[in-house]
Each structure stands twice: as structure tokens, then as C-alpha cells.
Design a protein around this motif. Structure first.
Motif, PDB file in Angstrom:
ATOM      1  N   HIS A 110     -61.275  -0.929  14.321  1.00 21.87           N
ATOM      2  CA  HIS A 110     -62.401  -0.038  14.590  1.00 21.87           C
ATOM      3  C   HIS A 110     -63.246   0.050  13.327  1.00 21.87           C
ATOM      4  CE1 HIS A 110     -64.460   3.025  16.952  1.00 21.87           C
ATOM      5  NE2 HIS A 110     -64.470   3.803  15.885  1.00 21.87           N
ATOM      6  N   LYS A 111     -64.510   0.371  13.488  1.00 26.04           N
ATOM      7  CA  LYS A 111     -65.394   0.526  12.333  1.00 26.04           C
ATOM      8  C   LYS A 111     -64.999   1.765  11.541  1.00 26.04           C
ATOM      9  CE  LYS A 111     -68.631   3.212  14.926  1.00 26.04           C
ATOM     10  NZ  LYS A 111     -69.883   3.807  14.998  1.00 26.04           N
ATOM     11  N   GLY A 112     -65.477   1.831  10.305  1.00 27.86           N
ATOM     12  CA  GLY A 112     -65.239   2.999   9.461  1.00 27.86           C
ATOM     13  C   GLY A 112     -64.397   2.666   8.259  1.00 27.86           C
ATOM     14  N   GLY A 113     -64.187   3.643   7.402  1.00 25.30           N
ATOM     15  CA  GLY A 113     -63.399   3.440   6.197  1.00 25.30           C
ATOM     16  C   GLY A 113     -64.107   2.533   5.208  1.00 25.30           C
ATOM     17  N   VAL A 114     -63.337   1.919   4.330  1.00 19.75           N
ATOM     18  CA  VAL A 114     -63.885   1.026   3.313  1.00 19.75           C
ATOM     19  C   VAL A 114     -64.124  -0.360   3.894  1.00 19.75           C
ATOM     20  CG1 VAL A 114     -63.457  -0.035   1.061  1.00 19.75           C
ATOM     21  CG2 VAL A 114     -62.786   2.335   1.459  1.00 19.75           C
ATOM     22  N   ARG A 115     -63.117  -0.908   4.560  1.00 18.99           N
ATOM     23  CA  ARG A 115     -63.223  -2.262   5.131  1.00 18.99           C
ATOM     24  C   ARG A 115     -62.918  -2.273   6.624  1.00 18.99           C
ATOM     25  NH1 ARG A 115     -61.541  -6.197   0.296  1.00 18.99           N
ATOM     26  NH2 ARG A 115     -63.036  -5.270  -1.114  1.00 18.99           N
ATOM     27  N   GLY A 116     -63.093  -1.128   7.262  1.00 17.97           N
ATOM     28  CA  GLY A 116     -62.754  -1.000   8.666  1.00 17.97           C
ATOM     29  C   GLY A 116     -61.458  -0.223   8.814  1.00 17.97           C
ATOM     30  N   LEU A 117     -61.117   0.080  10.048  1.00 16.40           N
ATOM     31  CA  LEU A 117     -59.902   0.841  10.351  1.00 16.40           C
ATOM     32  C   LEU A 117     -58.998   0.034  11.266  1.00 16.40           C
ATOM     33  CD1 LEU A 117     -61.551   4.272  11.255  1.00 16.40           C
ATOM     34  CD2 LEU A 117     -60.563   3.612   9.057  1.00 16.40           C
ATOM     35  N   ILE A 118     -57.706   0.335  11.185  1.00 11.62           N
ATOM     36  CA  ILE A 118     -56.723  -0.138  12.163  1.00 11.62           C
ATOM     37  C   ILE A 118     -56.091   1.106  12.754  1.00 11.62           C
ATOM     38  CG2 ILE A 118     -54.537  -1.330  12.539  1.00 11.62           C
ATOM     39  CD1 ILE A 118     -55.330  -3.313  10.370  1.00 11.62           C
ATOM     40  N   PHE A 131     -55.370   3.689   9.754  1.00 11.13           N
ATOM     41  CA  PHE A 131     -55.280   3.190   8.384  1.00 11.13           C
ATOM     42  C   PHE A 131     -56.556   2.465   8.001  1.00 11.13           C
ATOM     43  CE2 PHE A 131     -50.946   2.912  10.160  1.00 11.13           C
ATOM     44  CZ  PHE A 131     -50.308   3.811   9.325  1.00 11.13           C
ATOM     45  N   ASP A 132     -56.884   2.509   6.719  1.00 11.67           N
ATOM     46  CA  ASP A 132     -57.981   1.694   6.203  1.00 11.67           C
ATOM     47  C   ASP A 132     -57.508   0.254   6.162  1.00 11.67           C
ATOM     48  OD1 ASP A 132     -60.071   0.557   4.356  1.00 11.67           O
ATOM     49  OD2 ASP A 132     -60.636   2.674   4.367  1.00 11.67           O
ATOM     50  N   ARG A 133     -58.383  -0.692   6.473  1.00 13.59           N
ATOM     51  CA  ARG A 133     -58.031  -2.119   6.438  1.00 13.59           C
ATOM     52  C   ARG A 133     -57.990  -2.658   5.012  1.00 13.59           C
ATOM     53  NH1 ARG A 133     -61.039  -5.878  10.642  1.00 13.59           N
ATOM     54  NH2 ARG A 133     -59.490  -7.302   9.787  1.00 13.59           N
ATOM     55  N   ASN A 134     -58.386  -1.860   4.043  1.00 12.32           N
ATOM     56  CA  ASN A 134     -58.375  -2.282   2.643  1.00 12.32           C
ATOM     57  C   ASN A 134     -56.937  -2.293   2.130  1.00 12.32           C
ATOM     58  OD1 ASN A 134     -60.666  -1.404  -0.045  1.00 12.32           O
ATOM     59  ND2 ASN A 134     -59.090  -2.933  -0.003  1.00 12.32           N
ATOM     60  N   CYS A 135     -56.464  -3.460   1.691  1.00 10.55           N
ATOM     61  CA  CYS A 135     -55.105  -3.568   1.152  1.00 10.55           C
ATOM     62  C   CYS A 135     -55.014  -2.785  -0.159  1.00 10.55           C
ATOM     63  CB  CYS A 135     -54.755  -5.033   0.913  1.00 10.55           C
ATOM     64  SG  CYS A 135     -53.071  -5.286   0.290  1.00 10.55           S
ATOM     65  N   PRO A 136     -53.936  -2.020  -0.369  1.00 11.33           N
ATOM     66  CA  PRO A 136     -53.811  -1.251  -1.600  1.00 11.33           C
ATOM     67  C   PRO A 136     -53.477  -2.109  -2.829  1.00 11.33           C
ATOM     68  CG  PRO A 136     -51.889  -0.909  -0.225  1.00 11.33           C
ATOM     69  CD  PRO A 136     -52.857  -1.729   0.572  1.00 11.33           C
ATOM     70  N   TYR A 137     -53.105  -3.377  -2.631  1.00  7.56           N
ATOM     71  CA  TYR A 137     -52.849  -4.256  -3.769  1.00  7.56           C
ATOM     72  C   TYR A 137     -54.157  -4.974  -4.107  1.00  7.56           C
ATOM     73  CZ  TYR A 137     -50.895  -7.854  -6.752  1.00  7.56           C
ATOM     74  OH  TYR A 137     -50.632  -8.672  -7.821  1.00  7.56           O
ATOM     75  N   GLN A 138     -54.659  -4.779  -5.285  1.00  2.00           N
ATOM     76  CA  GLN A 138     -55.933  -5.333  -5.736  1.00  2.00           C
ATOM     77  C   GLN A 138     -57.037  -5.057  -4.703  1.00  2.00           C
ATOM     78  OE1 GLN A 138     -54.912  -9.442  -6.624  1.00  2.00           O
ATOM     79  NE2 GLN A 138     -54.194  -8.869  -8.651  1.00  2.00           N
TER      80      GLN A 138
END
Length: 137
Positions: free
Chosen positions: A54-62, A74-81
């Protein structure tokens, strides 16, 4: 007074060197999204462990369905780097979320399972009212 000054300098230096080794945080983003569970594009959310983008967050949502009355977002942005342009999670049909860039894997509860990531996924608040799911931070 000199021992106290020495202690302050030592603590400041220790704190600064520890923060240099830490991974950057996922940038903050305002999230206020509404999902209609009856929409066809959200049909995967009609069964437990179903997930959709789904749209939203930093890089999209799951969005993940835990049960008929419980959903996680959850944000689609990986917390590692997280500042890498390719640090974007995907849904794997084998019941996990993963980042093809760094090879980190996460459970559908957002916990790291494999790869270099050690932090859980950024999670947002969800509220269910009938067939409407609201996602906020």
C-alpha cells in the motif's frame, strides 16, 4: 574538579564512538492511510498471513493480516542501511518479508530472521472498523 572533567570527556568520547558504529535510522514520515478490505487489490487480506502493498510511509507500506480482527502495518524501508536506494522490502510467498538488496529476511510480525538486519521493521498503528483499516503513526 579535574577528575569530574575527565569523566565527562571520557563519557562524551565513548558515546560519540558508539554512535559512529550504529546504523542510520529509517527517516520519519507522516502516515495516515485508509484501506478498504473489500477492494479487490486487498483480497490477500481476507486470510491469515495474507499481505499486500500500500502507499504511504517512507518507501511504501506492507499490510499483514494476523487474524480477522488483527492487522499489522510495516514500512517497506529495510532497517539495515535504510538510506540505500534499494533498501525496499518485498513480500515472499513463502511467508516472509525480505530485502533483495541486503538479503535480510523478516517474519510477518516484523522481526529479523536472517541477513545483516538486527532491528525489527518500523511498525505503524492499525485500527479496524468494519471493513475499513486505518493506518497511522
Amino acid at each position: 574538579m579535574a577528575p569530574l572533567l575527565c569523566l565527562a570527556v571520557t563519557l562524551t568520547t565513548a558515546c560519540n564512538s558508539a554512535s559512529d558504529d550504529a546504523q542510520p535510522q529509517i527517516p520519519l514520515a507522516a502516515v495516515s492511510e485508509v484501506l478498504f478490505l473489500t477492494d479487490q487489490q486487498n483480497s490477500n487480506l481476507r486470510f491469515d498471513n495474507g499481505a499486500v502493498y500500500h502507499k504511504g510511509g517512507v518507501r511504501g507500506l506492507i499490510i499483514v493480516r494476523q487474524s480477522a480482527s488483527s492487522y499489522l502495518a510495516f514500512d517497506r524501508n529495510c532497517p539495515y542501511q535504510p538510506l540505500d536506494t534499494c533498501a525496499r522490502l518485498k513480500i515472499d510467498p513463502f511467508l516472509r518479508l525480505y530485502d533483495p538488496c541486503c538479503q535480510s529476511q523478516f517474519s510477518f510480525q516484523g522481526q529479523p530472521q536472517a541477513g545483516p538486519a538486527t532491528r525489527p521493521l518500523r511498525q505503524y498503528n492499525t485500527a479496524l472498523s468494519g471493513n475499513t483499516l486505518t493506518i497511522t503513526n
